[in-house]
Design an enzyme around this catalytic site. Structure first.
Site, short mmCIF file in Angstrom:
data_model
loop_
_atom_site.label_atom_id
_atom_site.label_comp_id
_atom_site.label_asym_id
_atom_site.label_seq_id
_atom_site.Cartn_x
_atom_site.Cartn_y
_atom_site.Cartn_z
N GLU A 66 -4.52 26.79 48.60
CA GLU A 66 -3.33 26.05 49.07
C GLU A 66 -3.65 24.99 50.12
OE1 GLU A 66 -0.23 28.75 50.22
OE2 GLU A 66 -0.12 29.65 48.23
N GLU A 84 -1.51 33.61 42.53
CA GLU A 84 -0.66 34.39 43.44
C GLU A 84 0.78 34.34 42.97
OE1 GLU A 84 -0.53 33.46 47.65
OE2 GLU A 84 -2.72 33.32 47.74
C1 FCB Z 1 0.62 32.20 50.21
C2 FCB Z 1 -0.72 32.44 50.86
C3 FCB Z 1 -1.06 33.91 51.00
C4 FCB Z 1 0.14 34.74 51.38
C5 FCB Z 1 1.30 34.46 50.47
C6 FCB Z 1 2.54 35.30 50.76
O1 FCB Z 1 1.11 30.96 50.58
O2 FCB Z 1 -1.74 31.83 50.11
O3 FCB Z 1 -2.11 34.01 51.92
O4 FCB Z 1 0.43 34.56 52.70
O5 FCB Z 1 1.64 33.10 50.55
#
Ligand code: FCB
Length: 462
Positions: free
Chosen positions: A184, A364
């Site tokens: 990110e 994620e």
């Molecule tokens: C993302 C991050 C991860 C975690 C999630 C909930 O933005 O990459 O580390 O904090 O959110």
């Protein structure tokens, strides 16, 4: 069955807890879980590790409840137990990150052998469990010593990151083949220099534009280093990509500008060799001839982190010209107030597939809550199951519509240190009792394990 294990306490079959549809997914689809170094490891002063910017933030008391990452999930000592949990889940892949200051305490210079040896043990144990390690080079824990020298705002950071990548590649590249350069990048540059408690005046914005460009260059340099040292590697970058919606129709230009910063500032130069038109002029003063070619290196996949859409409004007082705006009253929210909109996930998958033309791994997705054990000690998190079911269903629709999606990783295996929120919110499939470090699989853990088992039983699966 362990005491407190949610499966033993669930009240029988409930249609709301049925497995998600997966018939549109590839037979060789990969199911996994994600974590990151600072959020789980703890042991921040052990075995020669240097400080990171997140240690400093904790020391300054900037985290909710004055939390720090000093102990976190104590994964540094309990990684074998955590790998056993993954085996029990049946995941095929585990995405984790290396803490740069653990292996290079000052960010550059002499490597720290005990830190390097920790990741040797970790990687060997992951492989011995039959799980594929997916190594992310950078999940936000910049060595403090490099931040003191200007961090990502100085072009020197490109060389620092290339050298760090070379160390990781030569040490672990015999066993690790899946690499992500950054997690990110848009989020740490936006929140580090734009939103929140960061400066939003002209010099703050200028720093952010420099940082964006240097992180892109560092990505390109790391891809070259990895390709040279690990020729059979498979490389991507992990992007946070969420629809940026206007709070009112008049806020459409603000939302479009935010989309450029949040979603496009990295994948566009990395995959298409150009900055979004709205950003080009802002970044150009920091560019040197040949930079866009240095950034656009061939990639194997697109890592997508997705949670829900965000709403923006024009804000003349903000340096950017935009800020977070009101959300529709009927928008469904998760327990920590994030938008829950599975259709937005389906649409994002279609957009990313169309615009970047790379195979997608959802690196994620998950739901934050305030889970607590019930009186029997079980953690029943049916809301998380409903979220995962709806989102995996939406992914299935995008795949059935022709998007090339190859894997899905839940955030996260464990409850952990959620950045500025500290330990006050929980994203894990496994509950952590921070007082004792006891791990308690939640009901979502069993649900996800059952889903993976069903997926892997399909004909033609590995
Ligand atoms: C993302 C991050 C991860 C975690 C999630 C909930 O933005 O990459 O580390 O904090 O959110």
């Amino acid at each position: 069955m362990l005491p407190g294990d949610a499966r033993g306490n669930s009240a029988g079959p409930d249609p709301n807890l049925a497995l998600a549809p997966i018939s549109g997914l590839r037979r060789d689809f990969i199911w996994g879980v994600s974590t990151s170094s600072f959020q789980i490891e703890g042991a921040t002063r052990e075995d020669g590790r240097g400080a990171s910017v997140w240690d400093t933030r904790g020391q300054k008391g900037l985290i909710a409840n004055h939390d720090t990452g000093d102990v976190a999930c104590d994964h540094y000592h309990r990684y074998r137990e955590d790998i056993a949990l993954m085996q029990r889940l049946g995941v095929q892949a585990y995405r984790f990150s290396v803490a740069w200051p653990r292996i290079l305490p000052l960010g550059r210079g002499t490597p720290n052998e005990p830190g390097l040896a920790f990741y040797d043990r970790l990687i060997d144990a992951i492989l011995a469990a039959g799980i594929e390690p997916w190594l992310c080079l950078y999940h936000w824990d910049l060595p403090q010593a490099l931040d003191d020298l200007g961090g990502w705002t100085t072009r020197d950071s490109v060389g620092w990151f290339a050298d760090y990548s070379a160390l990781v590649a030569s040490r672990y590249g015999d066993r690790v083949k899946r690499f992500a350069t950054f997690n990110e990048p848009s989020i740490f540059t936006l929140f580090g220099h734009g939103f929140g408690d960061a400066q939003q005046d002209a010099s703050g914005l200028d720093d952010m534009h420099r940082a964006i460009h240097h992180v892109n260059l560092a990505h390109g340099a790391a891809v070259d280093v990895l390709r040279a040292r690990v020729p059979d590697s498979s490389i991507g970058c992990v992007h946070n990509f969420q629809p940026c919606r206007p709070s009112t129709p008049a806020d459409a230009p603000a939302a479009a500008l935010c989309d450029a910063y949040w979603n496009r500032a990295y994948p566009d130069p990395q995959s298409r060799g150009l900055y979004p038109p709205l950003l080009h002029e802002r970044i150009e003063p920091h560019m040197q001839p040949g930079d866009l070619d240095r950034i656009k290196r061939p990639l194997d996949w697109f890592g997508l982190n997705h949670y829900g859409p965000a709403y923006f409004k024009a804000d003349p007082n903000a340096g950017f010209g935009f800020g977070f705006g009101e959300r529709p009253a009927d928008l469904a929210l998760t327990p920590i107030g994030w938008a829950m909109d599975p259709k937005a996930f389906r649409d994002t998958l279609l957009t990313v597939g169309r615009d970047y033309g790379l195979p997608i791994y959802v690196t994620e997705n998950g739901m934050g809550g305030h889970d607590k054990p019930d009186e029997t000690g079980a953690v029943i998190d049916n809301e998380r199951i409903a979220y995962l079911r709806a989102y995996i269903g939406a992914m299935n629709e995008a795949a059935a519509a022709g998007t090339d999606i190859r894997g899905y990783f839940v955030w996260s295996l464990l409850d952990n240190f959620e950045w500025d929120s500290g330990y006050s919110v929980r994203f894990g499939l496994t509950y952590i009792d921070y007082a004792t470090q006891r791990r308690i699989p939640k009901s979502s853990f069993h649900w996800y394990g059952d889903l993976i088992k069903a997926a892997r039983r399909q004909p033609g699966h590995d």
